[in-house]
Scaffold this motif. Sequence first.
Motif, PDB file in Angstrom:
ATOM      1  N   ASN A 131       0.846  -1.192   0.000  1.00 30.12           N
ATOM      2  CA  ASN A 131       0.000   0.000   0.000  1.00 30.12           C
ATOM      3  C   ASN A 131       0.882   1.243   0.000  1.00 30.12           C
ATOM      4  O   ASN A 131       2.114   1.166   0.070  1.00 30.12           O
ATOM      5  N   ASP A 132       0.262   2.422  -0.081  1.00 28.44           N
ATOM      6  CA  ASP A 132       1.026   3.661  -0.193  1.00 28.44           C
ATOM      7  C   ASP A 132       1.888   3.923   1.036  1.00 28.44           C
ATOM      8  O   ASP A 132       2.997   4.459   0.924  1.00 28.44           O
ATOM      9  N   ASN A 133       1.397   3.561   2.222  1.00 21.80           N
ATOM     10  CA  ASN A 133       2.194   3.764   3.435  1.00 21.80           C
ATOM     11  C   ASN A 133       3.463   2.914   3.408  1.00 21.80           C
ATOM     12  O   ASN A 133       4.536   3.369   3.807  1.00 21.80           O
ATOM     13  N   CYS A 188       5.810   4.379   0.884  1.00 19.77           N
ATOM     14  CA  CYS A 188       6.401   5.576   1.467  1.00 19.77           C
ATOM     15  C   CYS A 188       7.589   5.200   2.347  1.00 19.77           C
ATOM     16  O   CYS A 188       8.684   5.766   2.232  1.00 19.77           O
ATOM     17  N   ASN A 206       8.167  11.539   0.285  1.00 14.89           N
ATOM     18  CA  ASN A 206       7.431  12.721   0.743  1.00 14.89           C
ATOM     19  C   ASN A 206       6.132  12.922  -0.026  1.00 14.89           C
ATOM     20  O   ASN A 206       5.122  13.344   0.536  1.00 14.89           O
ATOM     21  N   ASP A 207       6.161  12.610  -1.320  1.00 11.02           N
ATOM     22  CA  ASP A 207       4.946  12.756  -2.131  1.00 11.02           C
ATOM     23  C   ASP A 207       3.850  11.793  -1.681  1.00 11.02           C
ATOM     24  O   ASP A 207       2.659  12.083  -1.826  1.00 11.02           O
ATOM     25  N   LEU A 208       4.251  10.640  -1.128  1.00  7.15           N
ATOM     26  CA  LEU A 208       3.278   9.643  -0.671  1.00  7.15           C
ATOM     27  C   LEU A 208       2.900   9.822   0.800  1.00  7.15           C
ATOM     28  O   LEU A 208       1.928   9.232   1.265  1.00  7.15           O
ATOM     29  N   ASP A 209       3.662  10.623   1.515  1.00  7.69           N
ATOM     30  CA  ASP A 209       3.466  10.757   2.966  1.00  7.69           C
ATOM     31  C   ASP A 209       2.195  11.555   3.256  1.00  7.69           C
ATOM     32  O   ASP A 209       2.113  12.744   2.953  1.00  7.69           O
ATOM     33  N   THR A 210       1.210  10.887   3.842  1.00  6.09           N
ATOM     34  CA  THR A 210      -0.069  11.553   4.137  1.00  6.09           C
ATOM     35  C   THR A 210      -0.205  11.917   5.609  1.00  6.09           C
ATOM     36  O   THR A 210      -1.253  12.371   6.048  1.00  6.09           O
ATOM     37  N   ARG A 211       0.868  11.703   6.394  1.00  6.64           N
ATOM     38  CA  ARG A 211       0.791  12.053   7.813  1.00  6.64           C
ATOM     39  C   ARG A 211       0.633  13.556   7.983  1.00  6.64           C
ATOM     40  O   ARG A 211       1.119  14.349   7.170  1.00  6.64           O
ATOM     41  N   GLU A 212      -0.033  13.931   9.059  1.00  3.79           N
ATOM     42  CA  GLU A 212      -0.204  15.349   9.349  1.00  3.79           C
ATOM     43  C   GLU A 212       1.163  15.971   9.619  1.00  3.79           C
ATOM     44  O   GLU A 212       1.953  15.464  10.414  1.00  3.79           O
ATOM     45  N   LYS A 213       1.466  17.035   8.916  1.00  2.00           N
ATOM     46  CA  LYS A 213       2.757  17.688   9.087  1.00  2.00           C
ATOM     47  C   LYS A 213       2.798  18.382  10.445  1.00  2.00           C
ATOM     48  O   LYS A 213       1.863  19.059  10.834  1.00  2.00           O
TER      49      LYS A 213
END
Length: 229
Positions: free
Chosen positions: A162-164, A167, A194-201
């Motif tokens: 998966n994307d995570n 990443c 970084n483009d795949l990282d969906t964590r809250e910055k």
Amino acid sequence: ASVPDWTEERGVEAMARFRLALAINPAFAQGYNYLGQMLTEMEKPDQAIPLLRKAVGLRNGYIEAQLNLASALEMTGQPEEALTIYKSVLERMPKHVGILNSIGTILRNLGKMEESVEYFEKALALDPENVGTYYNLSRSKVGSDPKELDKMEKMFDDPRLNDNQKCSLHFTMGKVYDDNADFKKAFHHFKAGNDLDTREKSFYPRMHHINVSRLMSVFSKEFFDNHKG
């Protein structure tokens, strides 16, 4: 008025029910464990630890509670006790990849790099496709051999990732290529991660400035001069 968070609201309700169950049956080990686990997830490990200790004391060999206790101890800066618990559980579950990773991570944080690598490599021997273990291993040693790099590159073709996971794998490859001074490939993977990282910055410039200033005030030239060797 702000709308209350549904998850948080249900969490509070669940905690109230567990506390009621414990009032009725003070020997309900699972109640202490689940309550402690919820408090840990709410980032209140100090409150969770006494409850998890109670669960462990009430039920002999309660592995789930032991692992939750070890996790809470890590969060509160007590890695040595957490390490003792993880190793104790590992004796009963020697092929548990998650525990091997947890032990390796604590050893790395304690500066015991060679020991941490041993545990991560044991985990990879049990699960050669574990993306998280590759990430952890890359943080405990410098670089990687060509065969290992080639294997990780091919893992991107696995449709089950998966994307995570992709990443995490990109960040792993970025670190390894950076160690190997292949900066072009390192930058490619860091950017892809970084483009795949969906964590809250969570970067706050003001807090970053304060933290760096504190580090500079403590770790001065005089500090290092006084601690040579």
